[in-house]
Design a protein around this motif. Structure first.
Motif, PDB file in Angstrom:
ATOM      1  N   SER A  83       0.822  -1.213   0.000  1.00  0.00           N
ATOM      2  CA  SER A  83       0.000   0.000   0.000  1.00  0.00           C
ATOM      3  C   SER A  83       0.851   1.256   0.000  1.00  0.00           C
ATOM      4  CB  SER A  83      -0.910   0.010   1.217  1.00  0.00           C
ATOM      5  OG  SER A  83      -1.577  -1.198   1.327  1.00  0.00           O
ATOM      6  N   LEU A  84       1.963   1.220   0.725  1.00  0.00           N
ATOM      7  CA  LEU A  84       2.824   2.406   0.735  1.00  0.00           C
ATOM      8  C   LEU A  84       3.365   2.670  -0.664  1.00  0.00           C
ATOM      9  CD1 LEU A  84       5.014   2.473   3.947  1.00  0.00           C
ATOM     10  CD2 LEU A  84       3.340   4.129   3.209  1.00  0.00           C
ATOM     11  N   LEU A 120       0.745   4.183  -2.683  1.00  0.00           N
ATOM     12  CA  LEU A 120       0.564   5.561  -2.209  1.00  0.00           C
ATOM     13  C   LEU A 120       1.638   6.493  -2.774  1.00  0.00           C
ATOM     14  CD1 LEU A 120      -1.084   7.236   0.071  1.00  0.00           C
ATOM     15  CD2 LEU A 120       0.995   6.973   1.360  1.00  0.00           C
ATOM     16  N   THR A 121       2.897   6.050  -2.727  1.00  0.00           N
ATOM     17  CA  THR A 121       3.962   6.923  -3.234  1.00  0.00           C
ATOM     18  C   THR A 121       3.825   7.123  -4.746  1.00  0.00           C
ATOM     19  OG1 THR A 121       5.419   5.022  -3.331  1.00  0.00           O
ATOM     20  CG2 THR A 121       5.671   6.453  -1.451  1.00  0.00           C
ATOM     21  N   LYS A 180       1.049   7.201  -6.364  1.00  0.00           N
ATOM     22  CA  LYS A 180      -0.069   8.131  -6.559  1.00  0.00           C
ATOM     23  C   LYS A 180       0.338   9.559  -6.215  1.00  0.00           C
ATOM     24  CE  LYS A 180      -4.171   9.017  -7.606  1.00  0.00           C
ATOM     25  NZ  LYS A 180      -4.728   8.718  -8.921  1.00  0.00           N
ATOM     26  N   MET A 181       1.146   9.706  -5.167  1.00  0.00           N
ATOM     27  CA  MET A 181       1.477  11.048  -4.689  1.00  0.00           C
ATOM     28  C   MET A 181       2.626  11.681  -5.441  1.00  0.00           C
ATOM     29  SD  MET A 181       1.362  10.750  -0.612  1.00  0.00           S
ATOM     30  CE  MET A 181       0.775  12.306  -0.039  1.00  0.00           C
ATOM     31  N   ASP A 182       3.384  10.881  -6.185  1.00  0.00           N
ATOM     32  CA  ASP A 182       4.579  11.364  -6.876  1.00  0.00           C
ATOM     33  C   ASP A 182       4.358  12.732  -7.523  1.00  0.00           C
ATOM     34  OD1 ASP A 182       6.859  11.737  -8.254  1.00  0.00           O
ATOM     35  OD2 ASP A 182       6.651  10.005  -9.586  1.00  0.00           O
ATOM     36  N   LYS A 203      -1.019   9.646 -13.633  1.00  0.00           N
ATOM     37  CA  LYS A 203      -1.468   9.138 -12.341  1.00  0.00           C
ATOM     38  C   LYS A 203      -2.410   7.967 -12.563  1.00  0.00           C
ATOM     39  CE  LYS A 203       0.634  11.966  -9.667  1.00  0.00           C
ATOM     40  NZ  LYS A 203       0.460  13.345  -9.300  1.00  0.00           N
ATOM     41  N   LEU A 259      -5.250   4.442  -7.447  1.00  0.00           N
ATOM     42  CA  LEU A 259      -4.637   3.973  -6.208  1.00  0.00           C
ATOM     43  C   LEU A 259      -4.917   2.484  -6.036  1.00  0.00           C
ATOM     44  CD1 LEU A 259      -3.179   5.442  -3.844  1.00  0.00           C
ATOM     45  CD2 LEU A 259      -5.360   5.505  -2.705  1.00  0.00           C
ATOM     46  N   GLY A 304       6.615   2.914 -11.478  1.00  0.00           N
ATOM     47  CA  GLY A 304       6.100   3.933 -10.569  1.00  0.00           C
ATOM     48  C   GLY A 304       7.129   4.358  -9.541  1.00  0.00           C
TER      49      GLY A 304
END
Lengths: 169, 141
Positions: free
Chosen positions: A63-64, A67-68, A70-72, A78, A81, A90
């Motif tokens: 999940s992390l 998350l990273t 997605k947040m990049d 994008k 998630l 990614g």
């Protein structure tokens, strides 16, 4: 694809060596989420049983990583998630730290994930993780008795790993 | 010198109550930012469970390939986190400052309902001021 390996596959029992260094534990997962190796050196608190603990750790990393990705803030593309990604795809992460521990993470192109949990004030462990991956290649992958995807039970590898981790400052 | 890509504030149940983007590529839409916030809330909680020693308070810093994420959790469970350039300094100080602004301009605002999205003009004005690059550098002194 089999995520979270079946219940019959349980990694080798933790052999505490009481090294007195600042490493707490190490996990090695393959790309299907099977825990190939779990060793601990210093772990006073255990909230879950071993299998649940490995699942939770793999889930956290999975999940992390999504998350990273997605947040990049530097990539325009994008994806949604939680979509599974191929290794190396990614934006990934290499460590996080809390007030009580630091977790360093490395994923190889074949999807092997190496996780080292250490004291929070440990420095950058990206190179040591690469070295541990080399140990894995030398002592495990090149061992003709090893069947890929099964827990690692090799005395020589464990000894070499313990020795190396103890030498980390 | 310091580039901040975004600021998030989440309430104690993981709901996003404030999100501000400062020029990251490919801006996330509202639904995505809500999802990211609640995922972070869960990861923060799971990291406490996996701690090998007692007294873990969750992730403080996540170092990704292209950014750093600094997180500060207040005693009441509100989490503040900034996404910034890798290796950015003084982010703990900045988060404490943002927390101060939050207590002053949000919590003391009589029209603000607890745990609800923040819509306070004064908070935003002071936040913009605090995030000006030269001000962040001053926090290190």
């Amino acid at each position: 694809m089999q995520f979270f390996g079946g219940s019959e596959i349980s990694p080798s029992l933790p052999a505490s060596t009481a090294a007195g260094n600042n490493a707490h534990m190490i996990y090695v997962f393959n790309r299907n989420g099977v825990c190939l190796l779990y060793r601990e050196w210093n772990r006073p608190v255990r909230t879950l049983n071993a299998q649940q603990d490995h699942k939770l750790m793999f889930g956290l990393l999975f999940s992390l990583k999504s998350l990273t990705t997605k947040m990049d803030p530097t990539s325009l593309e994008k994806r949604n998630l939680g979509v599974p990604q191929l290794p190396g795809q990614g934006c990934s992460f290499h460590s996080f730290h809390t007030n009580t521990y630091k977790l360093s993470f490395m994923e190889t192109p074949s999807g092997i994930k190496i996780i080292l949990v250490t004291h929070p004030r440990t420095g950058d462990l990206r190179d040591p993780l690469k070295y541990i991956y080399n140990l894995y290649v030398e002592y495990v992958v090149k061992n003709p008795l090893y069947t890929p995807g099964t827990p690692i039970r090799f005395e020589l590898f464990n000894t070499a790993l313990d020795q190396y981790v103890r030498s980390l400052s | 010198m310091v580039a901040i890509y975004g600021l998030y504030i989440i309430n104690k149940s993981g709901g996003l109550i404030f999100y501000k983007d400062y020029g990251s590529a490919g801006r996330m839409d509202t639904n995505d930012s809500l999802r990211v916030a609640s995922v972070w809330h869960s990861m923060h909680a799971i990291s406490q469970q996996l701690s090998p020693v007692v007294g873990c308070l969750g992730i403080e810093l996540l170092e990704a390939d292209t950014f750093d994420l600094h997180c500060f959790q207040s005693l009441t469970g509100t989490k503040f986190f900034v996404v910034c350039e890798p290796g950015a300094q003084h982010m703990e100080g900045l988060l404490k400052l943002i927390y101060e602004l939050y207590t002053d301009y949000v919590l003391k605002n009589p029209f603000y309902e607890l745990e609800m999205p923040i819509r306070c003009e004064l908070f935003e004005i002071h936040l913009t001021e605090a995030l000006q690059k030269d001000r962040v550098a001053l926090l290190g002194r």
